[in-house]
Scaffold this active site. Structure first.
Site, PDB file in Angstrom:
ATOM      1  N   HIS A 406      -3.710  -0.488   3.744  1.00 15.02           N
ATOM      2  CA  HIS A 406      -3.060  -0.632   5.327  1.00 15.02           C
ATOM      3  C   HIS A 406      -3.446   0.575   5.844  1.00 15.02           C
ATOM      4  O   HIS A 406      -4.031   1.650   5.335  1.00 15.02           O
ATOM      5  CB  HIS A 406      -2.419  -2.080   5.794  1.00 15.02           C
ATOM      6  CG  HIS A 406      -2.779  -3.316   4.811  1.00 15.02           C
ATOM      7  ND1 HIS A 406      -3.277  -4.004   5.625  1.00 15.02           N
ATOM      8  CD2 HIS A 406      -2.073  -3.234   3.927  1.00 15.02           C
ATOM      9  CE1 HIS A 406      -3.356  -4.614   4.746  1.00 15.02           C
ATOM     10  NE2 HIS A 406      -2.406  -4.842   3.698  1.00 15.02           N
ATOM     11  N   GLU A 420       4.346  -3.576   5.454  1.00 17.68           N
ATOM     12  CA  GLU A 420       3.261  -3.285   4.625  1.00 17.68           C
ATOM     13  C   GLU A 420       3.070  -1.531   4.179  1.00 17.68           C
ATOM     14  O   GLU A 420       2.737  -0.668   3.311  1.00 17.68           O
ATOM     15  CB  GLU A 420       2.493  -4.232   3.566  1.00 17.68           C
ATOM     16  CG  GLU A 420       1.792  -3.644   2.840  1.00 17.68           C
ATOM     17  CD  GLU A 420       0.950  -5.181   2.076  1.00 17.68           C
ATOM     18  OE1 GLU A 420      -0.205  -4.470   0.981  1.00 17.68           O
ATOM     19  OE2 GLU A 420       0.172  -5.790   3.211  1.00 17.68           O
ATOM     20  N   GLU A 539       0.755  -5.678  -6.110  1.00 22.12           N
ATOM     21  CA  GLU A 539       1.767  -6.053  -5.627  1.00 22.12           C
ATOM     22  C   GLU A 539       2.862  -5.450  -5.805  1.00 22.12           C
ATOM     23  O   GLU A 539       3.367  -6.632  -6.801  1.00 22.12           O
ATOM     24  CB  GLU A 539       1.140  -7.066  -5.760  1.00 22.12           C
ATOM     25  CG  GLU A 539      -0.820  -7.374  -4.823  1.00 22.12           C
ATOM     26  CD  GLU A 539      -0.842  -7.488  -3.012  1.00 22.12           C
ATOM     27  OE1 GLU A 539       0.802  -7.179  -2.379  1.00 22.12           O
ATOM     28  OE2 GLU A 539      -1.074  -7.888  -2.472  1.00 22.12           O
TER      29      GLU A 539
END
Length: 574
Positions: A406, A420, A539
């Site tokens: 991101h 995030e 993750e």
């Protein structure tokens, strides 16, 4: 022929044959080291024994030339250095013959010089500073007490010192050769360097012995250098500051035109409803005097340990950049109107200079001995990463791309006071330091809060021919009970390596983080599906889960995540 004539002829031949003209010529040549560190070898070969090294700025006396090597005096012995990293000094400036008078035109007007002919040093022209400054519309001043020339225009400032190669550009040191000097009672400065620093286009015609300089300047009544027309979006948010975190003040519509006052990274400052405001320049087509312009902003220089990353923001629509490699030489070209060159010394880069060729504007540099460089071209930025070649580390010679997920306008998952994109970048930067210490050459897809597209991230890795690609993320789910750590790989490319890397890193994440083990899984995420080397997507934990989020906020969790990445990569190569 008389006896006296024969004797004279023999003496002339003997003197001509045995006179050490080459030695005299060679010993009169003085050079300056341009590389950060330059090896001195016992023979003219990279395979020869290294007998020492020189540092940037050191002066050497050149004995003779052997192929692409210079023989120099090093201590009490002779040694050899690559001539790529030596700049030859000329003791005195030269002037061309009277029948080859150099003519200098600025925006079509012939300059009237107060000197007989501009001097040349190492094929570089020097010109009186006040004449060229006035012609280009640049405010220049002579500081007699310090023997310095100062110039400033539109936010760019330069400071020369007579007989010194060290020059300040916007308070950053840059080495300029030849140095400014006094010539025929006039203070002369390097023509091309001065002109191009202020955005002028310089062209040399060898046959005509002419220099033609073009520089676009604002008209006296103009208050803005650029206008921008909204493109690539139906509507465009106008914000109170140069970031998506700032409040929206309203919107512009496709085709609407605004005046642009300045730029802050990739954000354009405009006036909106009577107040200062910002829009993202990617969605603007920029025009100056009716001509569309694409720009590269000033390079940002960041250093992590002994690794330097340089990044140029791309401003105004689709700015294309590309590069070519020829030995140690790297040449970058762009369709941008200008490419500001690096105005400070960078370890591992030498002979940095502007280029202007048919392919476009750009910059060239050489990779110094003992260093490596990678160049990445994304939609948002041009990025150069330079680092030493490390020997002896567990990951020496490995090229690893770290992808913080991101960024910029894309915050990723948001919840429990976390974003995030911030977590991913923090963990990535920590992992970068650890991998560098282990000897790896680390390339970041982003090292600031910008958004490279998914395609950009893959392109960085594929263009660099990386050995590994690691994308870092935090998870989220609608069900707040979801928690734990999971790792993904894809079988499209390098499937065996990707699976092995995923298990290696995941095992250390579970051991170090104390999170629920959600397993190693396959998925077709674009960044790992299209990367052609072993690739994984991590993750770390769930932002949407309050217990995981509490861990994600801590420095210890983030540092442990970085350490698990390092340990997993080391295990992968065992």
């Amino acid at each position: 022929m008389t006896k006296r004539s024969i004797v004279f002829l023999l003496m002339f031949i003997l003197v001509s044959v045995f006179s050490p003209l080459d030695a005299v010529d060679a010993s009169s040549k003085e050079g300056t080291v341009t590389a950060t560190s330059l090896n001195v070898r016992a023979e003219p070969s990279t395979q020869a024994t290294r007998i020492g090294s020189l540092t940037q700025g050191q002066t050497v006396q050149i004995q003779r030339t052997v192929g692409t090597w210079y023989e120099i005096r090093y201590g009490s012995q002779n040694g050899y250095v690559s001539n790529q990293y030596i700049s030859i000094k000329s003791s005195t400036p030269s002037t061309p013959p009277a029948n080859q008078q150099v003519k200098i035109y600025v925006n079509g007007e012939l300059l009237d010089l107060p000197i007989s002919n501009p001097p040349r040093v190492d094929n570089h022209l020097l010109v009186p500073f006040r004449v060229i400054g006035d012609a280009l519309g640049i405010d220049v001043k002579w500081r007699g007490a310090t023997r310095q020339v100062w110039g400033e225009d539109q936010g760019t400032e330069i400071l020369f010192t007579i007989d010194q190669t060290n020059t300040l550009v916007n308070n950053r040191n840059v080495s300029v050769s030849p140095a400014p000097r006094i010539f025929e009672h006039s203070t002369v400065i390097p023509l091309r360097f001065f002109s191009e620093t202020f955005g002028a286009d310089v062209k040399w015609n060898q046959q005509a012995q002419e220099v033609r300089i073009t520089r676009e300047t604002q008209s006296a009544g103009s208050t803005s250098a650029y206008s921008g027309t909204v493109a690539r979006a139906d509507t465009l948010n106008v914000r109170s500051g140069p970031d998506t975190s700032h409040a929206s003040l309203g919107r512009l519509t496709s085709g609407q035109t605004v005046e642009v006052h300045s730029f802050d990274d990739r954000w354009a400052k405009i006036t909106f409803n009577g107040r200062d405001a910002y829009v993202h320049s990617y969605y603007l087509d920029l025009y100056q005097n009716g001509v569309q312009k694409r720009l590269l902003g000033q390079p940002k220089v960041t250093r992590v340990s002994d690794v330097t990353t340089l990044s140029w923001p791309k401003i105004g629509g689709l700015v294309n950049t590309s590069h070519q490699q020829n030995g140690t030489l790297r040449t970058i070209t762009t369709n941008a109107a200008e490419m500001p060159i690096v105005a400070s010394s960078v370890n591992g880069m030498s002979q940095i200079s502007a280029v202007n060729q048919s392919a476009g504007k750009g910059m060239s540099f050489r990779v110094a001995d003992g260093y490596q460089a990678s160049i990445s071209h994304t939609t948002a930025e041009l990025i150069i990463t330079v680092s030493p070649i490390r020997q002896g580390g567990s990951l020496s010679g490995k090229k690893i791309v770290i992808d913080p997920g991101h960024g910029g306008s894309d915050p990723g998952a948001v919840g429990n006071g976390l974003q995030e994109k911030e977590i991913a970048l923090d963990v990535a930067q920590r992992a970068e330091k650890l991998l560098l210490a282990a000897g790896a050459h680390v390339i970041m897809t982003r090292d600031t809060d910008v958004y490279p597209t998914l395609s950009d991230r893959v392109k960085v890795a594929n263009d660099a021919n990386a050995d590994l690609f690691i994308s870092i993320h935090a998870n989220a789910a609608t069900a707040t009970s979801a928690n734990g750590t999971e790792t993904y790989w894809d079988a499209t490319y390098a499937s065996a390596g990707s699976e092995k890397l995923a298990h290696a890193i995941h095992g250390h994440l579970i051991d170090k983080l104390g999170t629920r083990d959600r397993g190693v899984k396959t998925a077709g995420f674009q960044v790992i599906k299209q990367a052609r080397m072993p690739s994984v997507l991590l993750e770390l934990a769930f932002i949407s889960n309050s217990q995981d989020a509490a861990k994600l906020k801590t420095n210890s969790f983030r540092q442990n995540s970085a350490e698990a990445i390092l340990e997993g990569v080391v295990d992968y190569y065992k």
